[in-house]
Design a protein around this motif. Structure first.
Motif, short mmCIF file in Angstrom:
data_model
loop_
_atom_site.label_atom_id
_atom_site.label_comp_id
_atom_site.label_asym_id
_atom_site.label_seq_id
_atom_site.Cartn_x
_atom_site.Cartn_y
_atom_site.Cartn_z
N ARG A 1 -21.13 30.74 -28.05
CA ARG A 1 -22.06 31.69 -27.49
C ARG A 1 -23.30 31.93 -28.23
O ARG A 1 -24.46 31.80 -27.51
CB ARG A 1 -21.28 32.99 -27.32
N ASN B 1 -24.68 27.89 -29.73
CA ASN B 1 -24.79 26.75 -28.51
C ASN B 1 -25.22 27.37 -27.15
O ASN B 1 -25.63 26.66 -26.57
CB ASN B 1 -23.56 26.05 -28.40
N TYR C 1 -20.28 32.67 -20.59
CA TYR C 1 -18.89 32.93 -20.66
C TYR C 1 -18.22 31.90 -19.94
O TYR C 1 -17.16 31.37 -20.12
CB TYR C 1 -18.57 34.13 -20.37
N ARG C 2 -18.52 31.64 -18.54
CA ARG C 2 -18.03 30.58 -17.78
C ARG C 2 -17.90 29.19 -18.42
O ARG C 2 -16.85 28.30 -18.41
CB ARG C 2 -18.67 30.48 -16.29
N GLU C 3 -18.86 28.91 -18.94
CA GLU C 3 -18.88 27.44 -19.80
C GLU C 3 -17.88 27.37 -20.64
O GLU C 3 -17.27 26.74 -21.21
CB GLU C 3 -20.53 27.19 -20.37
N THR D 1 -14.51 27.22 -19.47
CA THR D 1 -14.17 25.96 -19.02
C THR D 1 -13.74 24.99 -20.30
O THR D 1 -12.84 24.38 -20.09
CB THR D 1 -15.48 25.24 -18.21
N MET E 1 -14.05 36.65 -23.24
CA MET E 1 -14.68 38.02 -23.46
C MET E 1 -14.23 38.71 -24.59
O MET E 1 -14.67 39.27 -25.68
CB MET E 1 -15.01 38.95 -22.32
N ALA F 1 -21.10 41.83 -22.72
CA ALA F 1 -21.72 41.13 -21.61
C ALA F 1 -23.07 41.27 -21.31
O ALA F 1 -23.95 40.29 -21.16
CB ALA F 1 -20.69 41.50 -20.34
N LEU G 1 -25.09 42.12 -23.81
CA LEU G 1 -25.91 41.42 -25.11
C LEU G 1 -25.93 40.17 -24.55
O LEU G 1 -27.04 39.60 -24.92
CB LEU G 1 -24.87 41.53 -26.29
N ASP G 2 -25.01 39.38 -24.01
CA ASP G 2 -25.11 38.01 -23.89
C ASP G 2 -25.58 37.67 -22.23
O ASP G 2 -25.77 36.50 -21.96
CB ASP G 2 -23.49 37.63 -23.62
N GLU H 1 -24.89 38.22 -19.54
CA GLU H 1 -23.79 38.17 -18.29
C GLU H 1 -23.60 39.01 -17.31
O GLU H 1 -23.01 38.64 -16.26
CB GLU H 1 -22.54 37.87 -19.13
N ALA I 1 -23.73 20.34 -29.47
CA ALA I 1 -22.49 20.29 -28.85
C ALA I 1 -21.79 18.71 -29.20
O ALA I 1 -22.37 17.81 -28.98
CB ALA I 1 -22.25 20.64 -27.66
N LEU J 1 -17.03 17.81 -25.95
CA LEU J 1 -17.37 19.12 -25.26
C LEU J 1 -18.40 18.69 -24.26
O LEU J 1 -18.27 19.17 -23.00
CB LEU J 1 -17.84 20.18 -26.16
N ARG K 1 -17.03 17.08 -21.27
CA ARG K 1 -16.09 17.77 -20.60
C ARG K 1 -16.71 18.72 -19.64
O ARG K 1 -16.42 18.95 -18.64
CB ARG K 1 -15.32 18.73 -21.34
N VAL L 1 -17.07 18.84 -15.34
CA VAL L 1 -16.78 19.77 -14.56
C VAL L 1 -17.84 20.13 -13.63
O VAL L 1 -17.82 20.29 -12.41
CB VAL L 1 -16.61 21.02 -15.47
N PRO M 1 -22.17 30.69 -9.98
CA PRO M 1 -21.29 30.69 -11.41
C PRO M 1 -21.66 29.41 -12.07
O PRO M 1 -21.54 29.21 -13.38
CB PRO M 1 -20.01 30.51 -10.82
N SER N 1 -26.10 28.40 -14.58
CA SER N 1 -26.35 28.18 -15.84
C SER N 1 -25.78 27.02 -16.32
O SER N 1 -26.25 26.25 -17.39
CB SER N 1 -25.84 29.49 -16.71
N LEU N 2 -24.50 26.49 -15.93
CA LEU N 2 -24.02 25.32 -16.63
C LEU N 2 -24.69 24.18 -16.10
O LEU N 2 -25.04 23.32 -16.92
CB LEU N 2 -22.45 25.31 -15.75
N SER O 1 -27.68 23.77 -18.23
CA SER O 1 -27.17 23.54 -19.66
C SER O 1 -27.26 21.99 -19.70
O SER O 1 -27.71 21.18 -20.62
CB SER O 1 -26.04 24.09 -20.06
N TRP P 1 -32.08 32.85 -24.34
CA TRP P 1 -31.32 32.36 -23.47
C TRP P 1 -32.38 31.34 -22.90
O TRP P 1 -31.77 30.10 -22.35
CB TRP P 1 -31.17 33.37 -22.22
N LYS Q 1 -31.78 26.70 -22.71
CA LYS Q 1 -31.79 26.06 -21.14
C LYS Q 1 -32.88 24.95 -21.11
O LYS Q 1 -32.54 23.88 -20.34
CB LYS Q 1 -31.89 26.95 -20.17
#
Lengths: 42, 270
Positions: free
Chosen positions: A2, A5, A9-11, A14, A24, B14, B16-17, B19, B61, B65, B68, B72, B94, B97-98, B101, B156, B160
């Motif tokens: 977190r 990198n 949370y979802r990443e 996964t 969390m 959450a 802080l991050d 989310e 990373a 990873l 993977r 996904v 959802p 952001s994936l 990245s 953040w 990205k």
């Protein structure tokens, strides 16, 4: 994952194969432990 | 996740991050303002995060990873392997952001923005910027990371896209930071900040400056009924679009340029 990198949370969920809620709670617990340890060393 | 959001501690993490959505973030900020203990806990978390980032070197990373995550994304978006999403906003929330990245990983792997080719013409850029603003207003979710803390938004965005984005606090000037998102202009991911003034919003996108591009001096236009202000500064092109009255958008632009200059000089902000 977190803080260094920048994964969401979802990443993370996964990647480690765990529910988001578990990610969390683990993250919160790890941060709490880290704050306590760093606090004790200060 | 829903159960987790009933837990005040997890909710704080959450926030802080980045989310939480805009509504959730506003609720948390109200709680922090009313509860000194929660505010102190949040401050500890911010300090820990900043210390970790400052003291521990970032490592890429692992390949396993990365593979993977890519797998996904391809499965969930139904895309063929090695295909980069054309427009992140078209994907489900959802996975936005994936996918961002993934795109960043490819950008960083290639080592430069050049992979994406040239930016589209000025007119197309403006059209894309205004379309992004309208989409954000209509959806009620103008940001991917919702926080008024610029020290959350900046990293953040850095996670990205390549390069640092200028993020300044303009709350004292009456423009509260709502958060940030990644727009896609042509084939280039573009960092966009969202500020709020009364019921109005301003979306500010930072783009690579064109070699023969806009003048450094601010220039205001109207497009589809929205005010558009753009200027070049320190090798970057800034485009702000808003439903604010034009004169107030000018005030925003001036405040942003001044705060950005102060930040660049490293001088404490007055």
């Amino acid at each position: 994952m977190r803080d260094l990198n920048g994964l969401s949370y979802r990443e993370i969920a996964t990647a480690v194969g765990a529910p988001v809620g578990t990610v969390m709670s683990r993250l919160a617990r790890a941060r709490g432990l880290l704050i306590n340890r760093l606090g004790n060393r200060a | 996740m829903n159960d987790a959001l009933d837990n005040p501690t997890l909710l704080l993490h959450a926030a802080l991050d980045g989310e939480l959505d805009a509504v959730g973030m506003m609720e948390i900020e109200a709680k922090l303002a009313a509860d000194p203990d929660q505010a102190a806990e949040y401050a500890r978390l911010v300090a820990l995060r900043d210390a970790v980032r400052a003291r521990i070197p970032r490592e890429p990373a692992p390949d396993a990873l990365r593979a993977r995550v890519i797998s996904v994304v391809q499965k969930t978006s139904g895309q063929a392997p090695q295909t980069v999403p054309r427009r992140l906003k078209l994907l489900g929330a959802p996975y936005r952001s994936l996918a961002a990245s993934l795109m960043v990983g490819i950008v960083l792997g290639a080592g430069a923005f050049g992979l994406f080719g040239p930016m589209p013409a000025d007119d197309d850029v403006q059209q894309a910027i205004v379309a992004g603003f309208i989409r954000g207003r209509l959806s009620g979710q103008p940001v991917d990371v919702a926080t008024s803390d610029r020290h959350t938004v900046k990293p953040w965005l850095a996670g990205k896209i390549s390069g640092a984005t200028t993020v300044v606090d303009l709350a004292p000037e009456g423009f509260a930071l709502v958060g940030g998102r990644i727009d896609v202009v042509g084939r280039t991911p573009v960092p966009t900040l969202v500020y709020q003034r009364r019921e109005h919003q301003i979306a500010l996108s930072e783009l690579p400056e064109r070699r023969n591009g806009a003048l450094g001096a601010p220039r205001r236009e109207t497009r589809d009924g929205y005010s558009l202000l753009h200027w070049a500064d320190n090798g970057r092109l800034y485009m702000a679009v808003s439903d604010l009255p034009p004169a107030e958008l000018d005030v925003f632009g001036a405040a942003f340029r001044q705060a950005a200059a102060v930040e660049r000089e490293g001088a404490p902000k007055q």
